[in-house]
Scaffold this active site. Sequence first.
Site, short mmCIF file in Angstrom:
data_model
loop_
_atom_site.label_atom_id
_atom_site.label_comp_id
_atom_site.label_asym_id
_atom_site.label_seq_id
_atom_site.Cartn_x
_atom_site.Cartn_y
_atom_site.Cartn_z
N ASP A 131 -1.40 -20.94 -2.40
CA ASP A 131 -2.54 -21.86 -2.28
C ASP A 131 -3.17 -21.70 -0.91
O ASP A 131 -2.46 -21.73 0.11
CB ASP A 131 -2.05 -23.32 -2.40
CG ASP A 131 -1.91 -23.77 -3.84
OD1 ASP A 131 -2.11 -22.95 -4.75
OD2 ASP A 131 -1.60 -24.96 -4.05
N LYS A 187 -8.68 -23.40 -9.13
CA LYS A 187 -8.30 -24.44 -10.08
C LYS A 187 -9.53 -25.13 -10.67
O LYS A 187 -10.49 -25.42 -9.96
CB LYS A 187 -7.44 -25.49 -9.39
CG LYS A 187 -6.03 -25.02 -9.05
CD LYS A 187 -5.22 -26.15 -8.44
CE LYS A 187 -3.92 -25.69 -7.80
NZ LYS A 187 -2.93 -25.21 -8.76
N GLY A 230 3.05 -30.64 -4.78
CA GLY A 230 2.81 -31.38 -3.55
C GLY A 230 4.02 -32.15 -3.03
O GLY A 230 3.92 -32.88 -2.06
N GLY A 286 6.57 -27.41 -6.30
CA GLY A 286 7.66 -27.89 -5.45
C GLY A 286 8.41 -26.79 -4.72
O GLY A 286 9.37 -27.08 -4.00
N GLY A 330 2.43 -23.76 -3.37
CA GLY A 330 1.27 -24.59 -3.08
C GLY A 330 1.29 -25.04 -1.64
O GLY A 330 0.96 -24.29 -0.72
N SER A 331 1.75 -26.26 -1.43
CA SER A 331 1.75 -26.84 -0.09
C SER A 331 2.81 -26.20 0.79
O SER A 331 2.74 -26.31 2.02
CB SER A 331 2.01 -28.34 -0.19
OG SER A 331 1.31 -28.88 -1.29
#
Lengths: 193, 297
Positions: free
Chosen positions: B28, B85, B156, B217, B238-239
């Site tokens: 991301d 997205k 997240g 996650g 992602g994060s």
Amino acid sequence: MARIGVLALQGDVSEHVRALERAGQEKVQVVEIRKSGQMEACGALVLPGGESTTIRRQLESFGLTQELKAAALGGKPILATCAGLVLVSQEVEGDSKVRPLGLMDIKISRNAFGPQRESFEADLQIKGLDQPYHAVFIRAPAIAQVGDGVEVLACVGGAVVAARQKNLLALAFHPELTKDPRIHQIFLKMLEA
Amino acid sequence: MELENLRFGTELLKRGFAKMQKGGVIMDVTTPEQAVIAEEAGAVAVMALHAVPADIRKMGGVARMAHPEIIEAIIEAVTIPVMAKARIGHFVEAQILEALGVDMVDESEVLTPADEFHIEKTKFTIPFVCGARNLGEACRRIKEGAAMIRTKGEAGTGDVSQAVLHMRMIHGQIRSLKGMDDLQLMKVAREIEADLDLVRECASMQRLPVVNFAAGGVATPADAALMMQLGADGVFVGSGIFKSENPQAMAGAIVEAVHHYDDAALLARVSKGLGAAMKGMDASTIPEAEALQNRGW
């Protein structure tokens, strides 16, 4: 029995393994190459599709670059598809993100046909094959320039998409994604020579 | 070769694109600078969005597709594929992403859903990836045209437990199909609300007929290798990268971990010197109504 190594750092490795097994039937043993020392025992190598920037980086980080270069110079047949084509080239046009290995006297252009929406399937006339070959191009590179000693095998529009130089067979498309075994059979013949 | 004889947007091209991502990490990113860091670290693709899931959780409000200017700048900055997205069911966001030249759309539960129905993905030229918690969801998305599945996990959070749960669920359900006769497969298809042909295909292949990544996650090299050992074809982060103390180092280490997921000595080496991973939150403390994984059906 011939042993063929598929470089298994990233990309569509299992598809190549299956395609080789299909084309070679009982006569080939296919192994995945992940570590230094594995290439030497192979009679031929396959560089699969995937992301050339990623695969190039992993080659370096696991010390496989020199082994691969030595295998190519030593005359081992190498089938390079898509990202593999980028890796074996001499030069990448207008793009410094991938340092190619310079195994083949060709200059290539990455993502030559555009983003994924321009990816396409086409029936290709390939030198050495009587019937057209249904080829799958995915964010494909193209060969922009070929040197002496490089045989052009197929074109799309004006772009060269398949070529051979001695022990190296390089394609912009993915013979491992279709069931037609003819390309892998040509490659297996190079092993016999 | 006549250029007009070319065929575009076929299922083979869509699923083939996803196969080229196998064994890779998709990261991301919210800026061109982050995209370049991801590419240099060895990412196979980047996912362009306006905020990483951890920030979307914090900010609240309606989460939409990223700004076109940002997406264009990211496409300009890298040569690897760029994904973006769209909201569940928001087919116009997807049309816009296709027009911008995005390589793949993630119809994502991380954004605020626009419809109870998912996008009819077969109508698009570019491929889609969708989240799933179980085999039924995965089959429904594939039937709608998804060329790639990822676990939903719980985006997240930096808590890998939900991605593990969803990966185990999908693989366990596929394993349970082994040896069933057609009447039994029919019963399963009805129970999990899945297309029978797809269920048959999963039963005989003993895997999904499309590439299946882990997501939701993943925050450390160990998390990424865990998902690979559990049978993921690759990993979305992602994060986990840009919310860590040293994104560059974390990105590179996760790439190495995915490529050599079964080499514990190497995992130990690449896990060193990374600084703090994202702080994260325990996914089990999130109230049912706020869990992103419950979006979509």
